[in-house]
Design a protein around this motif. Structure first.
Motif, PDB file in Angstrom:
ATOM      1  N   LYS A   1       2.571  11.208  -9.944  1.00 53.04           N
ATOM      2  CA  LYS A   1       1.936  12.522  -9.919  1.00 53.04           C
ATOM      3  C   LYS A   1       2.992  13.620 -10.005  1.00 53.04           C
ATOM      4  O   LYS A   1       2.879  14.566 -10.792  1.00 53.04           O
TER       5      LYS A   1
ATOM      6  N   LYS B   1       2.184   6.350  -6.847  1.00 54.67           N
ATOM      7  CA  LYS B   1       1.218   7.342  -7.310  1.00 54.67           C
ATOM      8  C   LYS B   1       1.761   8.754  -7.115  1.00 54.67           C
ATOM      9  O   LYS B   1       1.619   9.614  -7.992  1.00 54.67           O
ATOM     10  N   GLU B   2       2.383   8.962  -5.918  1.00 48.60           N
ATOM     11  CA  GLU B   2       2.958  10.289  -5.636  1.00 48.60           C
ATOM     12  C   GLU B   2       4.071  10.614  -6.633  1.00 48.60           C
ATOM     13  O   GLU B   2       4.148  11.724  -7.164  1.00 48.60           O
TER      14      GLU B   2
ATOM     15  N   GLU C   1       2.440   1.528  -3.334  1.00 46.03           N
ATOM     16  CA  GLU C   1       1.452   1.995  -4.297  1.00 46.03           C
ATOM     17  C   GLU C   1       1.207   3.487  -4.141  1.00 46.03           C
ATOM     18  O   GLU C   1       1.164   4.239  -5.115  1.00 46.03           O
ATOM     19  N   ARG C   2       1.068   3.943  -2.885  1.00 46.87           N
ATOM     20  CA  ARG C   2       0.886   5.386  -2.632  1.00 46.87           C
ATOM     21  C   ARG C   2       2.099   6.163  -3.117  1.00 46.87           C
ATOM     22  O   ARG C   2       1.990   7.213  -3.747  1.00 46.87           O
ATOM     23  N   ARG C   3       3.272   5.640  -2.770  1.00 39.06           N
ATOM     24  CA  ARG C   3       4.529   6.305  -3.146  1.00 39.06           C
ATOM     25  C   ARG C   3       4.650   6.354  -4.658  1.00 39.06           C
ATOM     26  O   ARG C   3       5.050   7.365  -5.232  1.00 39.06           O
TER      27      ARG C   3
ATOM     28  N   SER D   1       0.830  -1.193   0.000  1.00 44.07           N
ATOM     29  CA  SER D   1       0.000   0.000   0.000  1.00 44.07           C
ATOM     30  C   SER D   1       0.872   1.253   0.000  1.00 44.07           C
ATOM     31  O   SER D   1       0.620   2.215  -0.734  1.00 44.07           O
ATOM     32  N   LEU D   2       1.890   1.214   0.852  1.00 45.78           N
ATOM     33  CA  LEU D   2       2.834   2.340   0.913  1.00 45.78           C
ATOM     34  C   LEU D   2       3.533   2.502  -0.436  1.00 45.78           C
ATOM     35  O   LEU D   2       3.668   3.615  -0.958  1.00 45.78           O
TER      36      LEU D   2
END
Length: 150
Positions: free
Chosen positions: A31, A27-28, A23-25, A20-21
């Motif tokens: 982005k 995405k960041e 995946e978030r990272r 999850s981390l």
């Protein structure tokens, strides 16, 4: 998962947290990368537009410079023609002045001779007049000597 031990559950939970981390990272980062790309594209477009403006300005400047130089060249040619015309006129006037000076000097030489010639003519006329007066007196005297005529 129900049969898994608590440590296995903890490992799975940890893996999910890590995923999850991650995946978030991701995405960041995506982005951030997308934002950076958009900013770079925007900067590139801005720079292209500025470059085009600079090229247009430079072209206009070159054209204006050519026009100014052509104007300068025309004015120089005009002034050179005027200067040449004035120099020609000056030479012509200097030639006329020389002619007038030469005629004046010649006239100054001729005038005394003409005055002498006139004085000589006056003297001759006076001599002729005196001779005529003498003849007239002689003719009158002869007329008086003749008897009966007057």
């Amino acid at each position: 998962l129900a049969a898994a031990t608590s440590s296995e559950k903890a490992i799975v939970a940890d893996l999910f947290d890590t995923a999850s981390l991650f995946e978030r990272r991701t995405k960041e980062v995506k982005k951030t990368e997308t934002e950076r790309r958009a900013a770079l594209i925007s900067q590139t477009e801005t720079m292209r537009a500025q470059l085009e403006q600079a090229e247009v300005y430079a072209q206009n400047h070159r054209e204006e410079k050519v026009k100014v130089q052509e104007g300068i060249d025309r004015h120089q040619a005009d002034w050179q023609e005027r200067i040449k015309a004035l120099q020609d006129e000056q030479q012509e006037l200097e030639g006329k002045i020389k002619d007038i000076d030469a005629k004046w000097k010649q006239r100054q030489l001729e005038v005394p001779k003409e005055i002498e010639a006139m004085k000589e003519q006056i003297r001759k006329i006076e001599e002729e007049e005196a001779e005529m007066q003498v003849r007239t007196a002689e003719v009158r005297a002869k007329l008086k000597e003749r008897p009966g005529r007057q």
